[in-house]
Design an enzyme around this catalytic site. Structure first.
Site, PDB file in Angstrom:
ATOM      1  N   LYS A  94      60.665  78.772   9.967  1.00  0.00           N
ATOM      2  CA  LYS A  94      61.407  79.507   9.895  1.00  0.00           C
ATOM      3  C   LYS A  94      62.547  80.114  11.273  1.00  0.00           C
ATOM      4  CE  LYS A  94      62.841  83.513   7.100  1.00  0.00           C
ATOM      5  NZ  LYS A  94      62.739  84.041   5.753  1.00  0.00           N
ATOM      6  N   GLY A 194      65.739  99.224  -0.814  1.00  0.00           N
ATOM      7  CA  GLY A 194      66.821  97.942   0.312  1.00  0.00           C
ATOM      8  C   GLY A 194      67.753  97.768  -0.708  1.00  0.00           C
ATOM      9  N   GLY A 196      69.978  95.470  -0.881  1.00  0.00           N
ATOM     10  CA  GLY A 196      71.003  94.886  -0.128  1.00  0.00           C
ATOM     11  C   GLY A 196      71.506  93.545  -1.287  1.00  0.00           C
ATOM     12  N   VAL A 198      69.508  91.188  -2.718  1.00  0.00           N
ATOM     13  CA  VAL A 198      68.370  91.220  -3.249  1.00  0.00           C
ATOM     14  C   VAL A 198      68.462  92.404  -4.575  1.00  0.00           C
ATOM     15  CG1 VAL A 198      66.441  90.332  -4.074  1.00  0.00           C
ATOM     16  CG2 VAL A 198      67.083  89.356  -2.047  1.00  0.00           C
TER      17      VAL A 198
HETATM   18  N1  LIG Z   1      68.093  87.012  -0.062  1.00  0.00           N
HETATM   19  C1  LIG Z   1      66.846  85.798  -0.252  1.00  0.00           C
HETATM   20  O1  LIG Z   1      67.136  84.942  -1.126  1.00  0.00           O
HETATM   21  C2  LIG Z   1      65.574  86.700  -0.063  1.00  0.00           C
HETATM   22  C3  LIG Z   1      64.443  85.187  -0.446  1.00  0.00           C
HETATM   23  C4  LIG Z   1      63.240  85.765  -0.116  1.00  0.00           C
HETATM   24  C5  LIG Z   1      62.924  87.238   0.905  1.00  0.00           C
HETATM   25  N2  LIG Z   1      63.964  87.308   0.688  1.00  0.00           N
HETATM   26  C6  LIG Z   1      63.642  89.137   1.301  1.00  0.00           C
HETATM   27  O2  LIG Z   1      63.669  89.864   0.676  1.00  0.00           O
HETATM   28  C7  LIG Z   1      64.449  90.752   1.567  1.00  0.00           C
HETATM   29  C8  LIG Z   1      65.714  91.371   1.049  1.00  0.00           C
HETATM   30  O3  LIG Z   1      66.513  90.400   1.418  1.00  0.00           O
HETATM   31  P1  LIG Z   1      67.976  90.747   1.349  1.00  0.00           P
HETATM   32  O4  LIG Z   1      68.745  88.922   1.575  1.00  0.00           O
HETATM   33  O5  LIG Z   1      68.845  91.538  -0.037  1.00  0.00           O
HETATM   34  O6  LIG Z   1      68.852  91.388   2.649  1.00  0.00           O
HETATM   35  P2  LIG Z   1      69.334  92.213   3.057  1.00  0.00           P
HETATM   36  O7  LIG Z   1      69.976  92.203   4.345  1.00  0.00           O
HETATM   37  O8  LIG Z   1      70.587  91.949   2.352  1.00  0.00           O
HETATM   38  O9  LIG Z   1      69.383  93.806   2.464  1.00  0.00           O
HETATM   39  C9  LIG Z   1      68.512  94.611   2.856  1.00  0.00           C
HETATM   40  C10 LIG Z   1      68.906  96.056   2.648  1.00  0.00           C
HETATM   41  O10 LIG Z   1      68.421  96.219   2.650  1.00  0.00           O
HETATM   42  C11 LIG Z   1      68.621  97.687   3.835  1.00  0.00           C
HETATM   43  N3  LIG Z   1      67.031  98.456   5.279  1.00  0.00           N
HETATM   44  C12 LIG Z   1      66.772  98.210   6.481  1.00  0.00           C
HETATM   45  N4  LIG Z   1      65.955  98.713   6.422  1.00  0.00           N
HETATM   46  C13 LIG Z   1      65.886 100.111   5.395  1.00  0.00           C
HETATM   47  C14 LIG Z   1      65.410 100.886   5.323  1.00  0.00           C
HETATM   48  N5  LIG Z   1      64.251 101.190   6.252  1.00  0.00           N
HETATM   49  N6  LIG Z   1      64.784 101.271   4.359  1.00  0.00           N
HETATM   50  C15 LIG Z   1      65.675 101.058   3.394  1.00  0.00           C
HETATM   51  N7  LIG Z   1      66.457 100.336   2.708  1.00  0.00           N
HETATM   52  C16 LIG Z   1      66.938  99.339   4.133  1.00  0.00           C
HETATM   53  C17 LIG Z   1      69.133  97.630   4.335  1.00  0.00           C
HETATM   54  O11 LIG Z   1      70.450  98.372   4.414  1.00  0.00           O
HETATM   55  C18 LIG Z   1      69.923  96.447   3.416  1.00  0.00           C
HETATM   56  O12 LIG Z   1      70.926  96.835   2.122  1.00  0.00           O
HETATM   57  C19 LIG Z   1      64.790  90.922   2.992  1.00  0.00           C
HETATM   58  O13 LIG Z   1      62.897  90.780   3.729  1.00  0.00           O
HETATM   59  C20 LIG Z   1      64.179  89.002   3.439  1.00  0.00           C
HETATM   60  O14 LIG Z   1      63.365  88.413   3.709  1.00  0.00           O
HETATM   61  C21 LIG Z   1      64.855  87.294   0.707  1.00  0.00           C
END
Ligand SMILES: NC(=O)c1ccc[n+]([C@@H]2O[C@H](COP(=O)([O-])OP(=O)(O)OC[C@H]3O[C@@H](n4cnc5c(N)ncnc54)[C@H](O)[C@@H]3O)[C@@H](O)[C@H]2O)c1
Length: 367
Positions: A94, A194, A196, A198
């Site tokens: 990572k 969250g 976002g 995902v």
């Molecule tokens: N994108 C992927 O394919 C993937 C794969 C494996 C793991 N993940 C993990 O999943 C999680 C989400 O990924 P993503 O790509 O959707 O990220 P993203 O940045 O698109 O979404 C994260 C969301 O969480 C919100 N957020 C941040 N802090 C917060 C809090 N304290 N309370 C509530 N909401 C909060 C943000 O405003 C955002 O909308 C991350 O931890 C990431 O490491 C993602």
């Protein structure tokens, strides 16, 4: 200055990398600095027994270098077990970039990061994570082949988030089957923290199932959009951790299951996308089991994204991506049952299976 003249609270600084609690025999940790662009990044290669270390690059405004180092050590280790348990021939790695992804990123900055990735000759392969995008990966592709998650127009598998969300949905259904005797989520009260890349797609799947969806995010605009689109209720309570729900889906950042929250949790299942949900894997994993909360291990059910980017390396198609991701359902059920049979926490049971695969491969390699 020698260690023995330091005060106890400074000992961590005397062993800044190998002495960290989150250091777990990582093979290599690379600190990258570029004066001209202001790039400061750390690449963590945890283990390469099963293959090159693949894992995304997170760009985050860390409050200290300690936080950044701790994050890259924990995240890269998580990738080792994620790929191992998913049956992929990949190791765990990572990268973290210290900075504000909205203001500090320039094409030159990202290209420079790509050059650092290239300098590792394929021991580390990058992809997107929080704070980086497919467009960033396309830029990195211009300076190194050791990148995945590039856009479909240039031969990539595209944005991994929808596949990750599908895998989380599969893992959640399996955990529901285990806990409630049915994997039908209709009418289940589910809190998604969250929404976002995902989280929103997960909400879309839950909406399709007829679940009673609650959402929380720090981004008010997104909350309103997602609420309108999927008839989800914006969580309005004062403390999300004591909310009475069937399922809690952490999809923001890690370590939300910690000393402060664990005793408040009033849910039956935890299944979400965030990496490293347990602040202390051993302690909090065990506490969840004791409380009768079924925890679907994060690194198992959020593997859809890595399955998607692995397709770029192995050349398999969309159908195979979906088949492998759907299989998260079976693996999750297997692990929940194995945890019960072996009196382990579900996290321990998953780790054990992943570690066995790595140990077996190591033995084969040693001949
Ligand atoms: N994108 C992927 O394919 C993937 C794969 C494996 C793991 N993940 C993990 O999943 C999680 C989400 O990924 P993503 O790509 O959707 O990220 P993203 O940045 O698109 O979404 C994260 C969301 O969480 C919100 N957020 C941040 N802090 C917060 C809090 N304290 N309370 C509530 N909401 C909060 C943000 O405003 C955002 O909308 C991350 O931890 C990431 O490491 C993602």
């Amino acid at each position: 200055m020698t260690v023995d003249v330091l005060k106890a609270n400074e000992l961590k600084k005397a062993a800044p990398v190998f002495g960290q609690l989150s250091f777990d025999n990582h093979e290599q940790v690379v600190f990258c600095n570029d004066k001209d662009t202001g790039l400061k990044a750390i690449i963590g290669i945890h283990n390469t027994v099963l293959g090159p270390a693949l894992g995304g690059t997170r760009m985050w405004n860390y409050s200290s270098e300690w936080d950044a180092l701790n994050d890259v050590l924990r995240l890269s280790r998580g990738m080792t077990f994620k790929s191992a348990i998913t049956g992929l021939n990949l190791g765990g790695g990572k990268a973290v970039i210290i900075g504000d992804s909205k203001n500090d990123k320039t094409p030159e900055f990202i290209r420079k990061f790509g050059e650092f990735v290239h300098s590792l000759s394929g021991r580390y392969i990058t992809a997107e994570d929080v704070g980086t995008t497919t467009a960033d990966m396309d830029l990195i592709r211009k300076v190194t082949p050791f990148v995945t998650g590039i856009s479909e127009e240039i031969g990539g598998a595209g944005n991994p988030s929808p596949i990750t969300a599908y895998g989380v949905f599969m893992g959640m259904k399996a955990a529901a089957k285990y806990k409630f005797g049915t994997d039908d989520l209709e009418g289940k009260k589910i809190l998604v923290q969250g929404i976002g890349h995902v989280g929103e797609v997960l909400v879309e799947h839950l909406y399709g199932e007829g679940a009673e969806i609650y959402i929380t995010d720090i981004n008010q605009e997104r909350l309103e959009q997602v609420s309108r689109k999927y008839e989800a209720t914006i969580f309005s309570g004062s403390d999300i951790y004591s909310a009475n729900m069937d399922i809690y889906a952490p999809c923001a950042l890690g370590a939300t299951i910690n000393d402060e929250t664990i005793n408040k949790l009033n849910v039956k299942v935890i299944a979400g996308a965030a990496n490293n949900q347990l602040a202390d894997e051993q302690k909090h994993g065990k506490q969840l089991s004791e409380k009768g909360i079924v925890y679907a291990p994060d690194f198992l059910i959020n593997a859809g994204g890595i399955i998607n980017v692995y397709a770029e390396l192995e050349g398999y198609d969309r159908k195979e991506i979906m088949r492998k991701t759907e299989n998260i359902y079976n693996t999750t059920l297997e692990i929940l049952n194995s945890a019960e049979a072996n009196k382990l926490s579900t996290h321990e049971a998953a780790l054990m299976i992943a570690q066995n695969r790595i140990d077996e491969r190591k033995k084969q390699k040693l001949g």
